[in-house]
Design a protein around this motif. Structure first.
Motif, PDB file in Angstrom:
ATOM      1  N   SER A 187      -4.638   7.171  -7.288  1.00 41.71           N
ATOM      2  CA  SER A 187      -4.388   6.917  -5.860  1.00 41.71           C
ATOM      3  C   SER A 187      -4.897   5.537  -5.455  1.00 41.71           C
ATOM      4  O   SER A 187      -4.283   4.851  -4.633  1.00 41.71           O
ATOM      5  CB  SER A 187      -5.034   8.004  -4.999  1.00 41.71           C
ATOM      6  N   ILE A 188      -6.025   5.119  -6.049  1.00 42.62           N
ATOM      7  CA  ILE A 188      -6.548   3.769  -5.786  1.00 42.62           C
ATOM      8  C   ILE A 188      -5.584   2.723  -6.336  1.00 42.62           C
ATOM      9  O   ILE A 188      -5.254   1.742  -5.669  1.00 42.62           O
ATOM     10  CB  ILE A 188      -7.938   3.597  -6.419  1.00 42.62           C
ATOM     11  N   SER A 189      -5.122   2.946  -7.553  1.00 40.75           N
ATOM     12  CA  SER A 189      -4.188   2.020  -8.186  1.00 40.75           C
ATOM     13  C   SER A 189      -2.901   1.895  -7.374  1.00 40.75           C
ATOM     14  O   SER A 189      -2.375   0.795  -7.173  1.00 40.75           O
ATOM     15  CB  SER A 189      -3.872   2.480  -9.609  1.00 40.75           C
ATOM     16  N   ASP A 190      -2.402   3.027  -6.878  1.00 43.35           N
ATOM     17  CA  ASP A 190      -1.164   3.019  -6.087  1.00 43.35           C
ATOM     18  C   ASP A 190      -1.338   2.187  -4.810  1.00 43.35           C
ATOM     19  O   ASP A 190      -0.441   1.430  -4.420  1.00 43.35           O
ATOM     20  CB  ASP A 190      -0.756   4.450  -5.725  1.00 43.35           C
ATOM     21  N   ALA A 191      -2.509   2.343  -4.157  1.00 41.53           N
ATOM     22  CA  ALA A 191      -2.765   1.585  -2.927  1.00 41.53           C
ATOM     23  C   ALA A 191      -2.825   0.086  -3.205  1.00 41.53           C
ATOM     24  O   ALA A 191      -2.292  -0.730  -2.445  1.00 41.53           O
ATOM     25  CB  ALA A 191      -4.067   2.059  -2.284  1.00 41.53           C
ATOM     26  N   LEU A 192      -3.465  -0.275  -4.308  1.00 43.55           N
ATOM     27  CA  LEU A 192      -3.612  -1.690  -4.640  1.00 43.55           C
ATOM     28  C   LEU A 192      -2.283  -2.313  -5.047  1.00 43.55           C
ATOM     29  O   LEU A 192      -1.967  -3.439  -4.637  1.00 43.55           O
ATOM     30  CB  LEU A 192      -4.644  -1.867  -5.753  1.00 43.55           C
ATOM     31  N   THR A 193      -1.504  -1.612  -5.844  1.00 39.53           N
ATOM     32  CA  THR A 193      -0.198  -2.153  -6.232  1.00 39.53           C
ATOM     33  C   THR A 193       0.720  -2.239  -5.016  1.00 39.53           C
ATOM     34  O   THR A 193       1.511  -3.176  -4.892  1.00 39.53           O
ATOM     35  CB  THR A 193       0.466  -1.306  -7.333  1.00 39.53           C
ATOM     36  N   GLY A 194       0.593  -1.273  -4.101  1.00 40.95           N
ATOM     37  CA  GLY A 194       1.366  -1.328  -2.864  1.00 40.95           C
ATOM     38  C   GLY A 194       0.965  -2.513  -2.001  1.00 40.95           C
ATOM     39  O   GLY A 194       1.755  -2.994  -1.184  1.00 40.95           O
ATOM     40  N   GLY A 195      -0.271  -2.995  -2.179  1.00 39.78           N
ATOM     41  CA  GLY A 195      -0.759  -4.144  -1.430  1.00 39.78           C
ATOM     42  C   GLY A 195      -0.503  -5.465  -2.122  1.00 39.78           C
ATOM     43  O   GLY A 195      -0.995  -6.511  -1.665  1.00 39.78           O
ATOM     44  N   GLY A 196       0.233  -5.444  -3.225  1.00 38.28           N
ATOM     45  CA  GLY A 196       0.603  -6.688  -3.891  1.00 38.28           C
ATOM     46  C   GLY A 196      -0.199  -7.030  -5.127  1.00 38.28           C
ATOM     47  O   GLY A 196      -0.005  -8.085  -5.728  1.00 38.28           O
ATOM     48  N   TYR A 197      -1.123  -6.137  -5.541  1.00 32.90           N
ATOM     49  CA  TYR A 197      -1.929  -6.389  -6.730  1.00 32.90           C
ATOM     50  C   TYR A 197      -1.258  -5.771  -7.960  1.00 32.90           C
ATOM     51  O   TYR A 197      -0.509  -4.798  -7.850  1.00 32.90           O
ATOM     52  CB  TYR A 197      -3.338  -5.813  -6.558  1.00 32.90           C
TER      53      TYR A 197
END
Length: 223
Positions: free
Chosen positions: A22-32
């Motif tokens: 879930s952390i990874s999904d949020a970060l990739t959704g933010g452009g990371y």
């Protein structure tokens, strides 16, 4: 992903895969960009060396491994900014004060706070979770020992310490106070000597632990 839109890359080492995802999904959704999610230190360190991510996200205690020692090993392998979820007891140790972390998060930090943390670091600011700052203030084991030391500081030294606690980098502090980098370095040296500390990181944590009162700043500047 278009490189121009990439906010940076990260590698995540977490004990619980579902939360890590879930952390990874949020970060990739933010452009990371993710360089991988790991639950074991050894393969994580191996990928750190080969992938050279911008951020390394980990925990203070993971499967019997000391997270602070893990960060020290990571910094020998890459130049990533390190962010750690720290337990209350973990942060109260000497290791937390001397480990060169760019971000401090609580065990309850959610995916959105991870995203906020990385954005702060990208802007050249350290990140300390607001909840963690509250804990430091509320549970400092001997606050009465720190308060008398603050009375030794000049008004300008208190301003410097407060801006450090707010996450400003050296250049921003010097600009805000209208002083040179040489003068700022001198203030750092005086603060460390008066407070019995050795690093700037220790100064930041000290300000949070002892609820440093706000000092008026020159002009209209506010951190």
């Amino acid at each position: 992903m278009n490189e121009a839109l990439c906010a940076g890359s990260f590698l995540l080492l977490q004990a619980y895969t579902s939360k890590a995802q879930s952390i990874s999904d949020a970060l990739t959704g933010g452009g990371y960009v993710s360089c991988g999610i790991f639950c074991e230190p050894a393969p994580a360190l191996e990928h750190l060396a080969s992938q050279q991510p911008d951020f390394f996200l980990t925990e203070s205690y993971l499967a019997g491994v000391n997270g602070y020692e893990l960060v020290r090993q990571a910094k020998q392998l890459c130049r990533a900014d390190c962010v750690m979820r720290v337990s209350d007891t973990g942060l109260s140790t000497h290791e937390a004060l001397t480990t060169n972390l760019s971000g401090y998060l609580t065990p309850g930090a959610g995916p959105e706070e991870y995203l906020t943390c990385l954005r702060h670091i990208r802007q050249g600011r350290r990140y300390v979770s607001p909840a963690l700052m509250d804990w430091l203030r509320d549970t400092s084991s001997h606050p009465e020992k720190g308060a008398p030391l603050l009375r030794r500081l000049s008004d300008r030294e208190k301003q410097v310490l407060r801006l450090l606690a707010d996450g400003l980098e050296n250049d921003a502090i010097a600009d805000a106070l209208g002083i040179s980098s040489t003068t700022l370095t001198s203030h750092f040296a005086n603060l460390k000597q008066k407070l019995g500390l050795t690093t700037t990181r220790q100064l930041v944590i000290y300000a949070a632990r002892h609820s440093l009162p706000g000092s008026s700043l020159p002009g209209s500047f506010r951190p």
